[in-house]
Design an enzyme around this catalytic site. Structure first.
Site, mmCIF file in Angstrom:
data_model
loop_
_atom_site.group_PDB
_atom_site.id
_atom_site.type_symbol
_atom_site.label_atom_id
_atom_site.label_comp_id
_atom_site.label_asym_id
_atom_site.label_seq_id
_atom_site.Cartn_x
_atom_site.Cartn_y
_atom_site.Cartn_z
ATOM 1 C CG ASP A 1 -1.779 1.173 1.262
ATOM 2 O OD1 ASP A 1 -2.002 2.097 0.368
ATOM 3 O OD2 ASP A 1 -2.851 1.184 2.208
ATOM 4 C CG HIS B 1 -1.525 5.947 2.521
ATOM 5 N ND1 HIS B 1 -1.941 7.262 3.435
ATOM 6 C CD2 HIS B 1 -2.439 5.075 3.382
ATOM 7 C CE1 HIS B 1 -2.665 7.106 4.038
ATOM 8 N NE2 HIS B 1 -3.398 5.968 4.139
ATOM 9 C CD GLU C 1 -4.350 -0.620 -0.763
ATOM 10 O OE1 GLU C 1 -5.424 0.146 -0.185
ATOM 11 O OE2 GLU C 1 -4.027 -1.825 -0.349
ATOM 12 C CD GLU D 1 -7.711 3.257 0.304
ATOM 13 O OE1 GLU D 1 -7.539 3.886 1.133
ATOM 14 O OE2 GLU D 1 -7.239 1.875 0.266
ATOM 15 C CG HIS E 1 -10.563 0.882 2.233
ATOM 16 N ND1 HIS E 1 -11.324 2.051 2.490
ATOM 17 C CD2 HIS E 1 -9.392 0.849 2.640
ATOM 18 C CE1 HIS E 1 -10.256 2.658 3.318
ATOM 19 N NE2 HIS E 1 -9.235 2.036 3.308
#
Length: 407
Positions: free
Chosen positions: A212, A214, A238, A264, A314
């Site tokens: 991830d 972010h 991700e 998400e 998510h």
């Protein structure tokens, strides 16, 4: 000149209640409840009907709960007195009955109300929510777990704990994601690549491995990171960049063949469609508490199925979000793994059993598909009302030159 005044515009029409105006399923109260769980806040929504039945929902817009609460209060002005069973119609009225439709604040509020209405309907009919959605297509809901360890050795130790416990899909975060207010994106990338290569070498090809990012990086930074690792190191990356511009993801797609896990942040089927139609996500990371509840999530799931894209929902919140996500995951054919934040290496306290005495149960790395009416979650209202809610603000990161960067 006539003194007759023109008729006033009716901006607040009487609520639509359908043919059964006196039915006990009419909505009597919609109450947003902000509760402190673990180290973050959760915004629950309690919907009560005239016969005293209660349904629970949860909003996903973490850190901006005040804006969502105000929107829920606004929706309550025209939802009170409506038939709680007319879920699809209520969704449309909340979404369409203003000039400026959509946006994450509005859909987070709609999500919480929609989930609560499904919880109510399941309880009213004595069936689990997944029965209302077509029935479960699987007996268990597989999950993926995450490690937020801060060194290669600690990451490998966490992954071993997880694989020993039965997890076959694991997500990491770069160890450079620390608590410092200063974040230099490029400085974190070589170490993150080395960590992932070490995990792959240790655990082999049988482990599904993701990271991830972010959405902290630019296209160039994300491409550089992907090119630091041998082919086959990652099974998915991700949110490497922000999602506002699909064209940027299209550019990144030409620079790497690593599958993308995106979604998400999506707040509608229209946002998701741009990525699905262009082949820009290989895992749909929709959040049922952001995208519009069950009503909208099922539409995105169907659109994803058309493109052979599996859902990887998510699920970073509490037991109500988890329960809704489990019911959704149980009924769609195109599903991979559900995010979990209560694994043996990541006990964040978001699923406090004092506050939520009945919640989804796990069997190793899987959630059991519940058979209790509604969502299958119970909330201790006395305890949640006694929690101390503090303002929670995400870190405001800056680069070494003082400029603002993404959290």
């Amino acid at each position: 000149m006539s003194s007759t005044q023109p008729p006033k515009t009716q901006l607040n029409p009487a609520p639509f209640v359908g043919a059964e105006a006196n039915h006990p399923a009419k909505i009597a109260e919609i109450k947003p409840i902000l509760v402190r769980v673990g180290w973050r806040n959760q915004l629950l929504v309690k919907v009560t009907t005239e016969d005293g039945l209660i349904g629970w929902g949860e909003s996903g817009l973490s850190g901006r709960e005040g804006a969502v609460s105000a929107t829920i209060a606004h929706f309550s002005n025209f939802l009170l007195g409506q038939d709680s069973r007319r879920i699809g119609r209520i969704w449309q009225e909340c979404y369409r009955s203003q000039y400026f439709e959509g946006g994450r604040v509005l859909t987070a509020a709609i999500s919480a109300i929609d989930i609560a209405l499904y919880d109510l309907l399941g309880k009213r009919l004595g069936v689990p929510v997944h029965q209302l959605l077509g029935g479960a297509q699987r007996d268990r809901v597989p999950t993926f777990a995450s490690t937020m360890a801060k060194s290669t050795e600690a990451i490998i130790a966490d992954v071993k704990t997880l694989t020993d416990a039965g997890w076959t899909c694991v997500r990491t975060y770069p160890s450079g994601f620390n608590d410092s207010e200063v974040f230099e994106p490029r400085a974190t990338l070589p170490q993150a690549a080395a960590e992932l290569m070490a995990v792959r070498e240790t655990f082999g090809r049988g482990l599904v491995l993701g990271v991830d990012m972010h959405h902290r990086y630019s296209v160039a930074e994300a491409a550089s990171f992907c090119n630091m690792m041998p082919a086959g190191t990652l099974d998915f990356i991700e949110e490497p960049i922000r999602c506002e511009t699909p064209e940027a993801y299209a550019t990144l797609r030409t620079m790497t063949d690593i599958p993308f896990a995106i979604g998400e942040e999506f707040s509608s089927k229209w946002e998701a469609a741009r990525y699905l139609e262009a082949g820009l996500t290989q895992y749909m990371r929709l959040d049922i508490c952001n995208i519009g509840g069950f009503t909208e999530a099922l539409k995105v799931a169907g659109w994803s199925e058309r493109h052979y894209v599996d859902l990887m929902p998510h699920n970073p919140l509490g037991p109500v979000c988890t329960a809704a996500s489990v019911h959704l995951s149980a009924v769609v054919p195109n599903f991979s793994w559900l995010e979990i934040r209560q694994s043996p290496v990541e006990q964040l306290g978001f699923h406090d059993r004092g506050l939520f005495p009945v919640q989804m149960e796990m069997d190793g790395p899987n959630y059991r598909v519940p058979d209790a009416p509604g969502l299958g979650v119970e909330v201790s209202e006395d305890l949640i009302s006694s929690t101390k809610v503090d303002d929670v603000e995400a870190p405001h990161l800056r680069r070494p030159d003082g400029s603002v960067t993404n959290w």
